[in-house]
Design a protein around this motif. Structure first.
Motif, PDB file in Angstrom:
ATOM      1  N   ASP A  53       0.639  -1.371  -0.025  1.00  0.00           N
ATOM      2  CA  ASP A  53       0.042  -0.015  -0.016  1.00  0.00           C
ATOM      3  C   ASP A  53       0.911   1.278   0.054  1.00  0.00           C
ATOM      4  O   ASP A  53       0.817   2.081  -1.005  1.00  0.00           O
ATOM      5  CB  ASP A  53      -0.978   0.035   1.207  1.00  0.00           C
ATOM      6  N   ASP A  54       1.779   1.395   0.984  1.00  0.00           N
ATOM      7  CA  ASP A  54       2.938   2.425   1.156  1.00  0.00           C
ATOM      8  C   ASP A  54       3.414   2.677  -0.047  1.00  0.00           C
ATOM      9  O   ASP A  54       3.582   3.958  -0.779  1.00  0.00           O
ATOM     10  CB  ASP A  54       3.494   2.294   2.282  1.00  0.00           C
ATOM     11  N   HIS A  55       4.186   1.699  -0.556  1.00  0.00           N
ATOM     12  CA  HIS A  55       5.209   1.902  -1.803  1.00  0.00           C
ATOM     13  C   HIS A  55       4.514   2.198  -3.022  1.00  0.00           C
ATOM     14  O   HIS A  55       4.907   2.838  -3.935  1.00  0.00           O
ATOM     15  CB  HIS A  55       6.177   0.636  -1.770  1.00  0.00           C
ATOM     16  N   GLU A 126       7.579   4.038 -18.537  1.00  0.00           N
ATOM     17  CA  GLU A 126       7.122   4.671 -17.121  1.00  0.00           C
ATOM     18  C   GLU A 126       7.842   3.688 -16.134  1.00  0.00           C
ATOM     19  O   GLU A 126       8.178   4.120 -15.227  1.00  0.00           O
ATOM     20  CB  GLU A 126       5.472   4.584 -16.656  1.00  0.00           C
ATOM     21  N   LEU A 127       8.171   2.518 -16.632  1.00  0.00           N
ATOM     22  CA  LEU A 127       9.136   1.452 -15.773  1.00  0.00           C
ATOM     23  C   LEU A 127      10.349   2.077 -15.396  1.00  0.00           C
ATOM     24  O   LEU A 127      11.058   1.951 -14.345  1.00  0.00           O
ATOM     25  CB  LEU A 127       9.104   0.299 -16.317  1.00  0.00           C
ATOM     26  N   GLU A 128      10.935   2.857 -16.390  1.00  0.00           N
ATOM     27  CA  GLU A 128      12.195   3.713 -15.987  1.00  0.00           C
ATOM     28  C   GLU A 128      12.035   4.957 -15.251  1.00  0.00           C
ATOM     29  O   GLU A 128      13.275   5.525 -15.028  1.00  0.00           O
ATOM     30  CB  GLU A 128      12.882   3.942 -17.501  1.00  0.00           C
ATOM     31  N   ARG A 129      11.063   5.433 -14.932  1.00  0.00           N
ATOM     32  CA  ARG A 129      11.004   6.768 -14.142  1.00  0.00           C
ATOM     33  C   ARG A 129      11.492   6.288 -12.752  1.00  0.00           C
ATOM     34  O   ARG A 129      11.279   5.406 -12.066  1.00  0.00           O
ATOM     35  CB  ARG A 129       9.475   6.972 -14.079  1.00  0.00           C
ATOM     36  N   ILE A 130      12.167   7.456 -12.311  1.00  0.00           N
ATOM     37  CA  ILE A 130      13.031   7.374 -10.895  1.00  0.00           C
ATOM     38  C   ILE A 130      12.001   7.658  -9.965  1.00  0.00           C
ATOM     39  O   ILE A 130      11.181   8.780 -10.034  1.00  0.00           O
ATOM     40  CB  ILE A 130      14.125   8.461 -10.888  1.00  0.00           C
ATOM     41  N   VAL A 131      11.680   6.715  -8.919  1.00  0.00           N
ATOM     42  CA  VAL A 131      10.856   7.191  -7.869  1.00  0.00           C
ATOM     43  C   VAL A 131      11.433   7.113  -6.588  1.00  0.00           C
ATOM     44  O   VAL A 131      10.843   7.554  -5.709  1.00  0.00           O
ATOM     45  CB  VAL A 131       9.749   5.931  -7.831  1.00  0.00           C
ATOM     46  N   ASP A 132      12.799   7.073  -6.421  1.00  0.00           N
ATOM     47  CA  ASP A 132      13.333   7.299  -5.270  1.00  0.00           C
ATOM     48  C   ASP A 132      14.669   7.453  -5.452  1.00  0.00           C
ATOM     49  O   ASP A 132      15.410   6.720  -5.799  1.00  0.00           O
ATOM     50  CB  ASP A 132      13.358   6.041  -4.206  1.00  0.00           C
ATOM     51  N   GLU A 133      15.267   8.894  -5.097  1.00  0.00           N
ATOM     52  CA  GLU A 133      16.466   9.301  -5.302  1.00  0.00           C
ATOM     53  C   GLU A 133      17.621   9.295  -3.867  1.00  0.00           C
ATOM     54  O   GLU A 133      18.519   9.644  -4.096  1.00  0.00           O
ATOM     55  CB  GLU A 133      16.518  10.749  -5.746  1.00  0.00           C
ATOM     56  N   ARG A 134      17.041   8.417  -2.969  1.00  0.00           N
ATOM     57  CA  ARG A 134      17.820   8.207  -1.926  1.00  0.00           C
ATOM     58  C   ARG A 134      18.903   7.208  -1.803  1.00  0.00           C
ATOM     59  O   ARG A 134      19.675   6.947  -1.102  1.00  0.00           O
ATOM     60  CB  ARG A 134      16.927   7.982  -0.764  1.00  0.00           C
ATOM     61  N   PRO A 138      19.710   5.494  -8.155  1.00  0.00           N
ATOM     62  CA  PRO A 138      18.490   5.748  -7.844  1.00  0.00           C
ATOM     63  C   PRO A 138      17.407   4.761  -8.336  1.00  0.00           C
ATOM     64  O   PRO A 138      17.498   4.034  -9.400  1.00  0.00           O
ATOM     65  CB  PRO A 138      17.865   7.196  -8.774  1.00  0.00           C
ATOM     66  N   VAL A 139      16.102   4.503  -7.589  1.00  0.00           N
ATOM     67  CA  VAL A 139      15.014   3.262  -7.810  1.00  0.00           C
ATOM     68  C   VAL A 139      14.315   3.631  -8.757  1.00  0.00           C
ATOM     69  O   VAL A 139      13.608   4.741  -8.649  1.00  0.00           O
ATOM     70  CB  VAL A 139      14.552   3.009  -6.517  1.00  0.00           C
ATOM     71  N   THR A 140      14.137   3.034  -9.935  1.00  0.00           N
ATOM     72  CA  THR A 140      13.255   3.061 -10.880  1.00  0.00           C
ATOM     73  C   THR A 140      11.921   2.430 -10.380  1.00  0.00           C
ATOM     74  O   THR A 140      11.798   1.725  -9.590  1.00  0.00           O
ATOM     75  CB  THR A 140      13.697   2.425 -12.238  1.00  0.00           C
ATOM     76  N   LEU A 141      10.729   2.969 -11.042  1.00  0.00           N
ATOM     77  CA  LEU A 141       9.412   2.257 -10.985  1.00  0.00           C
ATOM     78  C   LEU A 141       9.592   1.003 -11.011  1.00  0.00           C
ATOM     79  O   LEU A 141       8.848   0.301 -10.208  1.00  0.00           O
ATOM     80  CB  LEU A 141       8.399   2.866 -11.722  1.00  0.00           C
ATOM     81  N   GLY A 142      10.140   0.488 -12.175  1.00  0.00           N
ATOM     82  CA  GLY A 142      10.282  -1.019 -12.367  1.00  0.00           C
ATOM     83  C   GLY A 142      10.945  -1.790 -11.277  1.00  0.00           C
ATOM     84  O   GLY A 142      10.473  -2.924 -10.621  1.00  0.00           O
ATOM     85  N   ARG A 144      11.250  -0.733  -8.260  1.00  0.00           N
ATOM     86  CA  ARG A 144      10.512  -0.810  -6.516  1.00  0.00           C
ATOM     87  C   ARG A 144       9.133  -1.718  -6.807  1.00  0.00           C
ATOM     88  O   ARG A 144       8.870  -2.620  -5.840  1.00  0.00           O
ATOM     89  CB  ARG A 144       9.975   0.574  -6.664  1.00  0.00           C
ATOM     90  N   LEU A 145       8.577  -1.764  -8.111  1.00  0.00           N
ATOM     91  CA  LEU A 145       7.427  -2.686  -8.044  1.00  0.00           C
ATOM     92  C   LEU A 145       8.083  -4.258  -7.889  1.00  0.00           C
ATOM     93  O   LEU A 145       7.469  -4.886  -7.343  1.00  0.00           O
ATOM     94  CB  LEU A 145       6.742  -2.595  -9.336  1.00  0.00           C
ATOM     95  N   VAL A 146       9.202  -4.507  -8.467  1.00  0.00           N
ATOM     96  CA  VAL A 146       9.786  -5.851  -8.241  1.00  0.00           C
ATOM     97  C   VAL A 146      10.287  -6.017  -6.767  1.00  0.00           C
ATOM     98  O   VAL A 146      10.115  -7.262  -6.245  1.00  0.00           O
ATOM     99  CB  VAL A 146      10.916  -6.090  -9.401  1.00  0.00           C
ATOM    100  N   SER A 147      10.643  -5.064  -6.228  1.00  0.00           N
ATOM    101  CA  SER A 147      11.046  -5.308  -4.899  1.00  0.00           C
ATOM    102  C   SER A 147       9.930  -5.380  -3.980  1.00  0.00           C
ATOM    103  O   SER A 147      10.192  -6.335  -3.080  1.00  0.00           O
ATOM    104  CB  SER A 147      11.802  -3.674  -4.272  1.00  0.00           C
ATOM    105  N   VAL A 148       8.922  -4.654  -4.052  1.00  0.00           N
ATOM    106  CA  VAL A 148       7.703  -4.920  -3.259  1.00  0.00           C
ATOM    107  C   VAL A 148       7.154  -6.357  -3.466  1.00  0.00           C
ATOM    108  O   VAL A 148       6.512  -7.137  -2.536  1.00  0.00           O
ATOM    109  CB  VAL A 148       6.585  -4.126  -3.540  1.00  0.00           C
ATOM    110  N   LEU A 149       7.125  -6.871  -4.862  1.00  0.00           N
ATOM    111  CA  LEU A 149       6.695  -8.160  -5.085  1.00  0.00           C
ATOM    112  C   LEU A 149       7.643  -9.221  -4.622  1.00  0.00           C
ATOM    113  O   LEU A 149       6.956 -10.126  -3.899  1.00  0.00           O
ATOM    114  CB  LEU A 149       6.704  -8.299  -6.582  1.00  0.00           C
TER     115      LEU A 149
END
Length: 171
Positions: A53-55, A126-134, A138-142, A144-149
């Motif tokens: 939910d959060d991510h 969109e999977l290449e979009r950066i969602v976290d620059e920390r 930097p983490v891409t949307l793709g 992040r989605l695989v990480s949550v999965l």
């Protein structure tokens, strides 16, 4: 097959396994912890759903289902509103108690519906979009989605294992 179809299949598998881990268990089993330092099925399913939910909400600019659909109030946990369970001590794990499995599966199903809606509209670019620059890189949307999965599948596997322990002990 488009990458979004693979992601949708993966998230559908999480939902199936959540229902298999929770289905038919009473509150005692859902809240049971094999030892004082381990996680219950309730905590594992709550946590994996909170992380999703959060991510996913953050990555797609959506409201968290936990807050927007009053799941936080329905659960009534003695935890901060945006808590996802990350880094929980044994004492905090013990605070996650449920009165019925439908609370866990209902929340998961609501998060799953929002996740699928977001994934269905996803384009490959969109999977290449950066969602976290920390992070570096930097983490891409793709990613992040695989990480949550991956995280969710690990936790639902743990919930299935705890269920097996409880059923073996009862037999």
């Amino acid at each position: 097959m488009h990458a979004k179809d693979i992601l949708i299949d993966g998230y559908n598998r999480i939902q199936e396994e959540v229902h298999a881990a929770v289905g038919g268990l009473d509150p005692d089993d859902l809240n049971a912890r094999p030892t004082a330092e381990t996680n219950s099925i309730a905590w594992l399913v709550w946590h994996l759903t909170r992380v999703q939910d959060d991510h996913v909400a953050d990555a797609f600019g959506l409201d968290q289902v936990w807050l927007s659909q009053d799941w936080e109030k329905r659960f009534g946990l003695d935890l901060p509103r945006r808590d996802t369970g990350y880094g929980h001590s044994a004492a905090k794990v013990a605070r996650v108690q449920v009165s019925e499995g439908d609370l866990l599966t209902g929340y998961h199903d609501a998060v799953h519906a929002q996740t699928l809606q977001a994934l269905r509209g996803l384009t490959a670019a969109e999977l290449e979009r950066i969602v976290d620059e920390r992070w570096d890189p930097p983490v891409t949307l793709g990613v992040r989605l695989v990480s949550v999965l991956s995280d969710d599948l690990q936790h639902v596997g743990q919930a299935a294992y705890v269920r097996g322990l409880l059923q073996s002990a009862a037999a």
